[in-house]
Write an enzyme that holds these catalytic residues in place. Structure first.
Site, mmCIF file in Angstrom:
data_model
loop_
_atom_site.group_PDB
_atom_site.id
_atom_site.type_symbol
_atom_site.label_atom_id
_atom_site.label_comp_id
_atom_site.label_asym_id
_atom_site.label_seq_id
_atom_site.Cartn_x
_atom_site.Cartn_y
_atom_site.Cartn_z
ATOM 1 N N ALA A 1 -34.686 -17.779 27.314
ATOM 2 C CA ALA A 1 -34.032 -16.367 28.715
ATOM 3 C C ALA A 1 -34.624 -15.543 27.490
ATOM 4 O O ALA A 1 -34.718 -15.402 26.484
ATOM 5 C CB ALA A 1 -32.817 -16.293 28.938
ATOM 6 N N ILE B 1 -34.372 -12.882 22.802
ATOM 7 C CA ILE B 1 -35.062 -13.743 23.637
ATOM 8 C C ILE B 1 -33.751 -15.215 23.095
ATOM 9 O O ILE B 1 -32.717 -14.983 22.485
ATOM 10 C CB ILE B 1 -35.526 -14.026 23.472
ATOM 11 C CG1 ILE B 1 -36.369 -14.933 21.699
ATOM 12 C CG2 ILE B 1 -37.594 -13.046 23.482
ATOM 13 C CD1 ILE B 1 -37.863 -15.220 21.301
ATOM 14 N N CYS C 1 -28.756 -15.670 35.348
ATOM 15 C CA CYS C 1 -29.658 -14.690 36.008
ATOM 16 C C CYS C 1 -29.931 -14.660 36.970
ATOM 17 O O CYS C 1 -30.464 -13.430 37.569
ATOM 18 C CB CYS C 1 -31.156 -15.222 34.888
ATOM 19 S SG CYS C 1 -31.061 -15.826 33.098
ATOM 20 N N GLY D 1 -31.363 -7.872 32.735
ATOM 21 C CA GLY D 1 -31.368 -8.721 33.156
ATOM 22 C C GLY D 1 -29.200 -9.396 34.130
ATOM 23 O O GLY D 1 -28.795 -7.929 34.240
ATOM 24 N N GLU D 2 -29.108 -10.412 34.110
ATOM 25 C CA GLU D 2 -27.289 -10.100 34.549
ATOM 26 C C GLU D 2 -26.122 -11.693 33.830
ATOM 27 O O GLU D 2 -27.329 -10.927 32.985
ATOM 28 C CB GLU D 2 -28.500 -10.975 36.347
ATOM 29 C CG GLU D 2 -29.042 -10.608 37.286
ATOM 30 C CD GLU D 2 -28.960 -10.415 38.114
ATOM 31 O OE1 GLU D 2 -28.312 -11.019 38.845
ATOM 32 O OE2 GLU D 2 -29.606 -10.267 39.268
ATOM 33 N N VAL D 3 -26.393 -11.944 34.496
ATOM 34 C CA VAL D 3 -25.087 -12.707 33.110
ATOM 35 C C VAL D 3 -26.081 -14.076 32.808
ATOM 36 O O VAL D 3 -26.901 -14.629 33.255
ATOM 37 C CB VAL D 3 -24.461 -13.941 34.044
ATOM 38 C CG1 VAL D 3 -23.397 -14.409 33.387
ATOM 39 C CG2 VAL D 3 -23.600 -12.848 35.273
#
Length: 245
Positions: A148, A162, A179, A73-75
């Site tokens: 998320a 999560i 994200c 994933g990202e931020v």
């Protein structure tokens, strides 16, 4: 059935929780401890996964740390009013990583449903979402994420997990591109239910939903919205063990 232990940690600094995850992960790998799910809350913290692009990082994090992590994933943001669950579990041979992701999403969908909120998957994007539409007073709303997910798998044992927004301050999300997805928004269970739902109220429900999904029994997947492209082309979950393909 494999034993599954839940530990409610309370509020804990992100780096301290990460170290705790690593310790438990190694003991689960070595079969010295049972599969474990940590349930907790973090102080305001941004975490940047392996796919994070420089332009998606918060330029002004408002005093919250920005921590590079080894999950997919990202931020994303963690903070008060958000339940974080870190399942540190050995995946059964029959369960693929994508299966595990779907189960964690289903646990969040089931939790939302318990509070009268119908949440969805979006094929091509991880997490749990609410559909676009108009409010009763005519305000247009984008698709928005309420839960998320970002994982790491090493030696058949999972880490990270999560984050379900219960009544988190959404102002923190205005400081970055959540994200890496710029065409959607973020929401909370409280906003969607029309009443305040704090971590204390939602935690037992999420606990029950995770326990059911990690019983590894068959289940019926919740509904999905229209597929959307992933903002990055690399795999969403880093597979560190070749046999987990």
């Amino acid at each position: 059935m494999t034993e599954l232990r839940f530990v409610e940690v309370g509020t804990i600094d992100y780096l301290d929780a990460w170290e705790l995850q690593k310790q438990i992960h190694q003991r689960v790998v070595d079969r010295e401890e049972p599969d474990t799910v940590l349930l907790l809350e973090h102080p305001p913290t941004y975490t940047a996964g392996k796919r994070t692009k420089p332009e998606d990082r918060p330029a002004d994090p408002g005093g919250a740390p920005v921590i590079d992590v080894d999950r997919g994933g990202e931020v994303t943001f963690h903070g008060p009013g958000q339940i974080v669950a870190y399942p540190i579990v050995r995946l059964p041979e029959k369960v693929k990583v994508v299966d595990f992701v779907r189960r964690l999403e289903q646990a969040m969908i089931g939790t939302c449903a318990a509070f009268g909120v119908t949440a969805y998957r979006v094929p091509g994007r991880s997490g749990v979402w609410l559909p676009a539409g108009e409010t009763p007073d005519g305000v247009r709303r984008l698709e928005r994420k309420v839960g998320a997910i970002g994982l790491r798998v090493s030696q058949h044992v999972t880490m990270h997990g999560i984050a379900l927004n219960c009544d988190v301050d959404l102002g923190w999300y205005e400081r970055f591109v959540p994200c890496g997805i710029s065409d959607a928004g973020v929401t909370t269970l409280s906003i969607e239910a029309g009443r305040q739902i704090g971590n204390a109220e939602a935690m037992p429900v999420l606990h029950e939903q995770i326990a059911e999904m990690l019983s590894w029994r068959d289940y019926e997947q919740g509904p999905s919205l229209e597929p959307k492209p992933d903002p990055a082309k690399t795999p969403r979950v880093p597979l560190l063990s070749p046999s987990l393909g």
